[in-house]
Design an enzyme around this catalytic site. Structure first.
Site, PDB file in Angstrom:
ATOM      1  CB  SER B  94      -0.949  -0.053   1.203  1.00  0.00           C
ATOM      2  OG  SER B  94      -1.972   0.879   1.064  1.00  0.00           O
ATOM      3  CG  ASP B 216      -7.330  -3.320  -3.273  1.00  0.00           C
ATOM      4  OD1 ASP B 216      -8.075  -2.707  -2.487  1.00  0.00           O
ATOM      5  OD2 ASP B 216      -6.082  -3.280  -3.202  1.00  0.00           O
ATOM      6  CG  HIS B 244      -5.572  -2.527   0.343  1.00  0.00           C
ATOM      7  ND1 HIS B 244      -5.175  -2.157  -0.931  1.00  0.00           N
ATOM      8  CD2 HIS B 244      -4.865  -1.738   1.201  1.00  0.00           C
ATOM      9  CE1 HIS B 244      -4.271  -1.192  -0.841  1.00  0.00           C
ATOM     10  NE2 HIS B 244      -4.059  -0.918   0.444  1.00  0.00           N
TER      11      HIS B 244
END
Lengths: 465, 262
Positions: B94, B216, B244
């Site tokens: 991320s 996602d 995610h």
């Protein structure tokens, strides 16, 4: 209760759903499907729980809810917002567990959804007022002129306001997370430990001490410190307010100095009054004369005091000494008294003594000398002269012309004592009074160190009178 | 306190090259526990918590430093230098996918390969770019952070922060993996979701793998494709998974994708 046990699932007063390992909904109860306004058939095996979350809810789900569920196998009481079919929001609290088979492979999730609109509204109100209060407090701390420093229960600095930056020189970044003891002077480490122990033991303290700035300088401060307690009543830290006492200390020192000075001066003054009274009594023949001479001299002393008071007991200009003492005489004799000299200031002692001498000279001039008739004049001049092989000398001359002839016997008594002995010896100088037929001449010579401040250039002459 | 203690750095495994795993916004290095061990046989595996997360030293948190991703990149740089890392493999989840390149810009010898899991250089919808969210959604997330302190409370904080020598006290508490000081959580959320990193992508010169989940919501496939297109010579691997965090939901596929890339 209905006979059908499945009603307990379908009509439970909370939303219930379970999913497959990939998150797709396997079962959902009637309560939740009606809250969402979506028929069960549109949910099963097609939708996931997170599909019904608001966008912020999905962000929270992806970053917190899902990882926590994976890592610890459950989540509890997570506040989220769901989206109903009609677009309206539904505030909920969600608990979930991860179901696993015997091999530890995930079977899916069980999720319970509780409505929480009331509770969320209430919490938001509390939060809003908490932030408002915090903002108010923060504004006070920001704008405070006193340093406000909070410390943890371990004695570590946690907050450090702008005034603290100004007082101690450490930036907020330098100070926060440092031990509170960075402010302790080297010789105070032990006292500081004791202070912290008492504070964190729950005592409020108010005391004056010295703290060390970043640049090593010591600064006098007044510290007021109070323990901060957690909701369980335990001390979790302390709040301390530090006031810079430098200016106060200086004022206090000045006040003490003035008090000592005042005592000293009062004693001197009483001694002078006593001498004036004794001498006046010895040199006058009648009660009326004694009364007149004594009150005149006391007035001179009073005028000299007014003058010193007006200038805060610092130096007084020579011209001002003359003006204050000659004021009662110059009303009618303004054009007959001439004075000239540079702008020099005498210290308090010298100006007081000079004032006494001028009073005697003027009184005598009016009674017997140049100002007693209609034609005489008085010339006063002063300045710096080179002392022969010594430090510079301040000289003041009073000379009378054009008065009636001077009879040598007319200048007797205390006036003469003042002019020839008392004043010069008080000022560590010398004076001569010569009573020539043309008029009286008085010359005072005193060390230039009695000037205040010491003159930069003796050429700075100015007219005065 | 040393850098290694500050960032709660854990080094394991063997091998000449190092793999450094950087967690994303929300949780801590525990996120890697299903993936990182698979590389311990061939690599020196480095795990850490950013300052403010997990078991990092919270007293080292400085709002000014961590007010931008550059501050987090400094954490990575300092750990790398402390451990003497060169030519390492950076695996970022991320927001860390955007932090790694910042560290690499400062020290081009630090990493020679990068893996980005669920990267998004910009979360906000804008003209013809679809980041997936509006600014109001980020505000909404901040409100949810306020509503979910995940076990963090004023009375808990001293227990968690005041007993570094008794980690079991913190361990026992639920949600410890994602628990953060709410103020830090808010600031990290702002930095994560409101930093536009699109311009730095074309400058990336090291071989890069983008791992993209098929479903996602936070970093949608269209964003993963965008990142892949912007980094010349990059590879993209799609993982059939929802969510995610494929390193938690599909660890085997994630490990396979990284292995294939290496």
């Amino acid at each position: 209760m209905s006979a059908d046990p499945s009603d307990d699932f379908e009509l439970a007063p909370c939303g219930l759903l379970s999913t497959r390992p990939d998150g797709l909904i396997l079962r959902v109860n009637q309560t939740l499907s009606s809250w969402l306004g979506t028929p069960r058939e549109a949910l099963l095996e097609r939708k996931r729980f997170e599909d019904f979350l608001s966008l912020p809810g999905r962000l929270f789900h992806g970053t917190h809810f899902a990882p926590l569920l994976q890592l610890q196998g459950f989540v509890e009481e997570i506040a989220l917002e769901m989206r109903r079919h009609d677009g309206s929001g539904l505030q909920v609290l969600v608990s979930a567990t991860l179901a696993k088979d015997e091999a530890g492979q995930p079977l899916g999730m069980r999720i319970a959804v509780f409505r929480a609109s009331e509770r969320r509204r209430y919490e938001e109100e509390i939060l809003r007022s908490k932030y408002a209060q915090a903002e108010q407090l923060a504004a006070i701390v920001r704008s405070s002129r006193d340093a406000i420093i909070s410390i943890s229960s371990l004695g570590v600095i946690q907050t450090w306001n702008e005034a603290a930056v100004r007082l101690y020189g450490y930036s907020t970044d330098q100070a926060v997370s440092s031990p509170f003891s960075i402010l302790a002077p080297d010789n105070q480490a032990v006292e500081d430990q004791a202070f912290l122990a008492r504070l964190l033991g729950g005592e409020s303290l108010l005391f004056e001490t010295q703290r060390r700035r970043l640049d090593g300088q010591l600064v006098p401060v007044a510290i007021s410190a109070a323990p901060v307690r957690g909701t369980d009543g335990r001390v979790v830290g302390a709040a301390t307010v530090h006031r810079d006492m430098t200016a106060w200390r200086q004022a206090e020192e000045r006040r003490l100095l003035m008090l000592r000075e005042l005592t000293h001066r009062t004693k001197n003054l009483l001694a002078i009054v006593q001498a004036v009274e004794r001498q006046s009594a010895a040199t006058t023949t009648s009660k009326e004369e004694f009364h007149e001479r004594l009150s005149g001299r006391l007035r001179a002393i009073a005028a000299s005091h007014d003058m010193l008071l007006a200038c805060d007991w610092r130096g007084v200009a020579v011209a001002e000494v003359l003006r204050s003492q000659l004021a009662p005489f110059s009303e009618i004799n303004r054009l007959r008294i001439h004075s000239e000299g540079p702008a020099l200031q005498l210290n308090a002692d010298a100006s007081h003594n000079l004032a006494l001498a001028i009073h005697e000279l003027a009184t005598n001039a009016v009674k017997y000398g140049a100002l007693s008739g209609v034609t005489g004049e008085v010339f006063i001049s002063w300045g710096l002269v080179d002392g022969s092989a010594g430090p510079p000398i301040f000289e003041l001359r009073w000379s009378e012309r054009g008065g009636p002839p001077v009879a040598p016997s007319s200048r007797r008594g205390f006036g003469r004592v003042v002019l020839e002995r008392i004043v010069p010896s008080a000022l560590d100088g010398s004076a001569t009074l010569s009573l020539e037929p043309a008029g009286a001449l008085w010359t005072l010579r005193i060390p230039a160190r009695l000037l205040e401040p010491l003159p930069a250039s003796p050429d700075a002459r100015t007219m005065a009178g | 306190m040393s850098i290694l203690e500050r960032n709660h750095v854990n080094v394991s495994g063997q091998g000449a090259r190092a793999m450094i795993f950087a967690h994303g916004y929300g949780c801590d290095q525990n996120m890697w526990r299903l993936v990182a061990p698979a590389f311990e046989r061939d690599y020196r595996v480095v795990l850490f918590d950013y300052v403010g997360a997990g078991k990092s030293d919270l007293s080292a948190y400085r709002p000014a430093r961590y007010g931008s991703l550059a501050g987090y990149a400094e954490d990575v740089l300092e750990i790398g230098h402390e451990l003497g890392l060169t030519d390492a493999i950076f695996v970022g989840h991320s927001v860390s996918s955007m932090i790694g390149p910042l560290a690499l810009q400062r020290d081009p010898g630090l990493f020679s390969r990068m893996v980005m899991i669920g990267p998004s250089p910009w979360y906000i919808n804008e003209d013809d770019y679809q980041g997936g969210f509006g600014r109001a959604d980020i505000d909404g997330l901040l409100a949810l952070l306020d509503a979910n302190h995940l076990g963090w409370s004023a009375t808990m904080a001293p227990v968690i922060m005041g007993n570094p020598d008794r980690p079991e006290l913190a361990e026992e508490l639920a949600n410890s993996f994602c628990r953060t000081d709410p103020e830090i959580a808010r600031q990290f959320a702002r930095v994560t979701f409101l930093s536009d990193c699109r311009a730095q992508l074309p400058a990336i010169r090291v071989p890069t793998l983008v791992i993209q989940c098929t479903e996602d919501v936070i970093a949608p496939p269209v964003v993963g494709e965008y990142v892949h297109r912007q980094i010349a010579g990059s590879t993209i691997a799609h993982i059939q998974s929802n969510g995610h965090c494929p390193h938690l939901s599909a660890p085997a596929e994630t490990i396979a994708a990284i292995r294939a890339f290496l």
